[in-house]
Each structure stands twice: as structure tokens, then as C-alpha cells.
Design a protein around this motif. Sequence first.
Motif, mmCIF file in Angstrom:
data_model
loop_
_atom_site.group_PDB
_atom_site.id
_atom_site.type_symbol
_atom_site.label_atom_id
_atom_site.label_comp_id
_atom_site.label_asym_id
_atom_site.label_seq_id
_atom_site.Cartn_x
_atom_site.Cartn_y
_atom_site.Cartn_z
ATOM 1 N N VAL A 151 62.222 59.833 61.676
ATOM 2 C CA VAL A 151 61.902 60.483 60.405
ATOM 3 C C VAL A 151 60.521 60.007 59.982
ATOM 4 C CG1 VAL A 151 62.625 60.840 58.013
ATOM 5 C CG2 VAL A 151 64.359 60.445 59.781
ATOM 6 N N GLY A 152 59.689 60.929 59.521
ATOM 7 C CA GLY A 152 58.355 60.505 59.116
ATOM 8 C C GLY A 152 57.687 61.475 58.174
ATOM 9 N N VAL A 153 56.787 60.938 57.346
ATOM 10 C CA VAL A 153 55.945 61.767 56.489
ATOM 11 C C VAL A 153 54.502 61.291 56.612
ATOM 12 C CG1 VAL A 153 57.769 62.311 54.840
ATOM 13 C CG2 VAL A 153 56.314 60.326 54.428
ATOM 14 N N VAL A 154 53.602 62.260 56.566
ATOM 15 C CA VAL A 154 52.166 62.002 56.596
ATOM 16 C C VAL A 154 51.547 62.806 55.466
ATOM 17 C CG1 VAL A 154 50.021 62.256 57.903
ATOM 18 C CG2 VAL A 154 52.134 61.613 59.086
ATOM 19 N N PHE A 155 50.928 62.125 54.504
ATOM 20 C CA PHE A 155 50.335 62.784 53.340
ATOM 21 C C PHE A 155 48.861 62.425 53.262
ATOM 22 C CE2 PHE A 155 49.926 62.678 48.455
ATOM 23 C CZ PHE A 155 49.472 63.992 48.416
ATOM 24 N N ALA A 156 48.014 63.460 53.246
ATOM 25 C CA ALA A 156 46.573 63.284 53.072
ATOM 26 C C ALA A 156 46.241 63.663 51.627
ATOM 27 C CB ALA A 156 45.803 64.161 54.054
ATOM 28 N N ASN A 211 51.459 56.954 55.274
ATOM 29 C CA ASN A 211 52.399 57.164 56.377
ATOM 30 C C ASN A 211 53.646 56.305 56.217
ATOM 31 O OD1 ASN A 211 50.520 58.633 58.563
ATOM 32 N ND2 ASN A 211 49.352 57.079 57.487
ATOM 33 N N ILE A 212 54.813 56.946 56.337
ATOM 34 C CA ILE A 212 56.101 56.251 56.265
ATOM 35 C C ILE A 212 56.980 56.794 57.379
ATOM 36 C CG2 ILE A 212 58.054 55.633 54.816
ATOM 37 C CD1 ILE A 212 56.419 56.614 52.384
ATOM 38 N N ALA A 213 57.631 55.901 58.123
ATOM 39 C CA ALA A 213 58.479 56.344 59.229
ATOM 40 C C ALA A 213 59.719 55.483 59.350
ATOM 41 C CB ALA A 213 57.710 56.313 60.552
ATOM 42 N N LEU A 214 60.790 56.091 59.831
ATOM 43 C CA LEU A 214 61.988 55.374 60.252
ATOM 44 C C LEU A 214 62.028 55.371 61.767
ATOM 45 C CD1 LEU A 214 64.882 54.119 59.687
ATOM 46 C CD2 LEU A 214 65.721 56.454 60.114
ATOM 47 N N VAL A 215 62.188 54.192 62.350
ATOM 48 C CA VAL A 215 62.359 54.044 63.793
ATOM 49 C C VAL A 215 63.799 53.634 64.059
ATOM 50 C CG1 VAL A 215 61.704 52.689 65.824
ATOM 51 C CG2 VAL A 215 59.950 53.459 64.196
ATOM 52 N N ARG A 216 64.445 54.343 64.974
ATOM 53 C CA ARG A 216 65.813 53.998 65.348
ATOM 54 C C ARG A 216 65.900 53.894 66.872
ATOM 55 N NH1 ARG A 216 70.093 54.818 62.089
ATOM 56 N NH2 ARG A 216 69.069 56.568 61.033
ATOM 57 N N HIS A 217 66.376 52.747 67.342
ATOM 58 C CA HIS A 217 66.493 52.500 68.790
ATOM 59 C C HIS A 217 65.165 52.794 69.510
ATOM 60 C CE1 HIS A 217 70.736 51.817 68.296
ATOM 61 N NE2 HIS A 217 70.909 53.024 67.779
ATOM 62 N N GLY A 218 64.057 52.385 68.894
ATOM 63 C CA GLY A 218 62.755 52.517 69.524
ATOM 64 C C GLY A 218 62.106 53.882 69.399
ATOM 65 N N VAL A 219 62.757 54.824 68.706
ATOM 66 C CA VAL A 219 62.253 56.197 68.602
ATOM 67 C C VAL A 219 61.914 56.510 67.145
ATOM 68 C CG1 VAL A 219 62.812 58.637 68.943
ATOM 69 C CG2 VAL A 219 63.665 56.916 70.557
ATOM 70 N N PRO A 220 60.721 57.068 66.866
ATOM 71 C CA PRO A 220 60.400 57.469 65.496
ATOM 72 C C PRO A 220 61.174 58.742 65.133
ATOM 73 C CG PRO A 220 58.600 58.084 66.957
ATOM 74 C CD PRO A 220 59.606 57.352 67.793
ATOM 75 N N GLN A 259 58.759 61.499 48.180
ATOM 76 C CA GLN A 259 58.416 61.111 46.811
ATOM 77 C C GLN A 259 57.590 59.825 46.785
ATOM 78 O OE1 GLN A 259 58.839 63.128 44.218
ATOM 79 N NE2 GLN A 259 59.640 64.546 45.747
ATOM 80 N N LEU A 260 57.892 58.881 47.664
ATOM 81 C CA LEU A 260 57.113 57.650 47.727
ATOM 82 C C LEU A 260 55.693 57.929 48.225
ATOM 83 C CD1 LEU A 260 59.736 55.114 49.118
ATOM 84 C CD2 LEU A 260 58.795 55.203 46.797
ATOM 85 N N ALA A 261 55.565 58.821 49.208
ATOM 86 C CA ALA A 261 54.234 59.163 49.713
ATOM 87 C C ALA A 261 53.397 59.824 48.629
ATOM 88 C CB ALA A 261 54.353 60.071 50.930
ATOM 89 N N LEU A 262 54.014 60.686 47.827
ATOM 90 C CA LEU A 262 53.291 61.326 46.727
ATOM 91 C C LEU A 262 52.846 60.297 45.686
ATOM 92 C CD1 LEU A 262 55.513 64.502 46.263
ATOM 93 C CD2 LEU A 262 53.125 64.472 47.003
ATOM 94 N N ALA A 263 53.743 59.385 45.326
ATOM 95 C CA ALA A 263 53.383 58.357 44.346
ATOM 96 C C ALA A 263 52.282 57.456 44.877
ATOM 97 C CB ALA A 263 54.618 57.531 43.991
ATOM 98 N N ALA A 264 52.382 57.069 46.145
ATOM 99 C CA ALA A 264 51.342 56.233 46.741
ATOM 100 C C ALA A 264 50.030 57.001 46.851
ATOM 101 C CB ALA A 264 51.796 55.750 48.119
#
Length: 274
Positions: free
Chosen positions: A111-116, A100-109, A7-12
Motif C-alpha cells: 500500500v502506498g501514496v505519493v503526493f506532490a 511518501n508513505i508505504a506499508l511493506v508486508r513480507h518484503g513487498v510494498p 489524509q496524512l499525506a495531505l496534512a504533511a
Amino acid sequence: MLDIFEQLALAAGREVMRVFHAGCAVDRKSDSSPVTEADRESEKIILAGLRAAFPEIPCVAEEEAAAGVMPTDLGDAFFLVDPLDGTKEFVNRRTDFTVNIALVRHGVPEVGVVFAPCTGRFFSGRPGRAEALEIDGDYQIVGRRPISVRTAAAPLAVVASRSHNTPETEAYIRDLGAAEIVSVGSSLKFCLLASAEADVYPRFGRTMEWDTAAGDAVLRAAGGTTRTLDGKPLAYGKRDQADDEDFANPHFIATGRFEPARAPTGSGVKSLGK
């Protein structure tokens, strides 16, 4: 969390397209890279939403980082935000810039979204599942389907940067043998691998973690890998690096089901795109 990311990616993305159609001035950051109103407004929307929903998770965002705003402690998990990846594409009126929005946990991506927003292509990923989303004209999600990487076969489809190609990249592609080159900007390169539209993305130019985290999360969720040149998974949260600044990436190779050491061989390169 993924629903909030989407939803944030869509709004942005909606705000990015408002600026795209209205036109805007192009400023330069200290590293001479371009920045626009679209970058800044997109980042404001995303960070406000993330900090409201997850106040305990630190955020690292490109424009805040450029202004020297950085969390002192990343903890076990943090967000990486690139509010407009492909600003050069945006400024040049090309279509493949992304949010682009991502969650990194313990150095690993994770969760992520990519919206064009210009093309409507939208990808999301979480552990074990990657999806391509269908968006209508009102920036609403009207469909989604699972995606996964494909097993590579000759000729390889290689995605390369439109704005940041290097002699090292060209040499690597030549060494692969027969290949189709798909030239595309921004983090969509990872997503083409994730959606079985390409096989290899070699990057021998400079990137920062916010450039890659979201697309990398989608790719890993789809069964692909992103490794540095020594074969290790690309890690995130890199600070106090001896030979580079915080959050700078080394060179890497992203792949679907394909081992670079066993690349199909042949002759000639067919070029697709510009």
C-alpha cells in the motif's frame, strides 16, 4: 489504511508547502545530504498519525533513521516513510518533491501514496488498484480515477533522475535505442510509469527503501514491476547487508508492460524536460 495514508499525506503536504513559501534554512546530515524544517515537520505529522492509528506496526522513517532511531524488530509488516522525497528539488525551488508513505508486508510494498504538494499530483495504490487523485486548493480530495501501466512501444519513454543521473544510466538508455527521456525528481518516476506516461525507469544510483517503497507500491498496483539487475523483484526490509547499510537498495529497473531484453531498437535520443 489507505484512507489514513491519504489524509496524512495531505496534512504533511500542506505543512511542506507552508515551509516552501516561507523559506527555511538548509542543514546537512552526516552523509552530507540536505535536510530542512519541511522534512522534519512532515515526518512528525505522518508518524504521529500512523502510530496513533496502528500502534502495533513499526515505522521506519528517513529522518528518524538518520538520527539512529530504528525499530529492533520489523515483524511481518512495517511502514516506510519519506516525509520529503526530493529535498534537493525543494531547496532548488523545483516542483516535483513528494510526500511518501508505504506499508511493506513480507518484503513487498503493498500500500502506498505519493503526493506532490507543489503540483497537486497525487497517486495511491493497494493490491489490484492504483489511482490518480484530484486535489483542490484546500487539500481536499475531489476526484479519483483508476490508472494502469501501458504496453511499451517505440519510442520508449524513459524516466531518469534530474539530480542523480549516472554514466551507467546513460549507457543503459543508449542501449535501449530510440527513446524519449523524461527528467523528473523524486518518486514521481514510478508514478509516471503507473499512469501510462512512461515505460521504463532505470536506477543505477543509490537509493534507500523509503525513497522507493511508496512509488513502487503504486507501480505494482498499476500492473508494473520493479526488479533488481538479476531479475528478482526489489525486496524491502533489508537489514544486516554484507556490502551496504540497512535499508539500502541495489540498482534496479522499474517498468510497465515492457521486457528490457526485448527493447525496441533504433537510433537517436529525444530529450524532454531539463
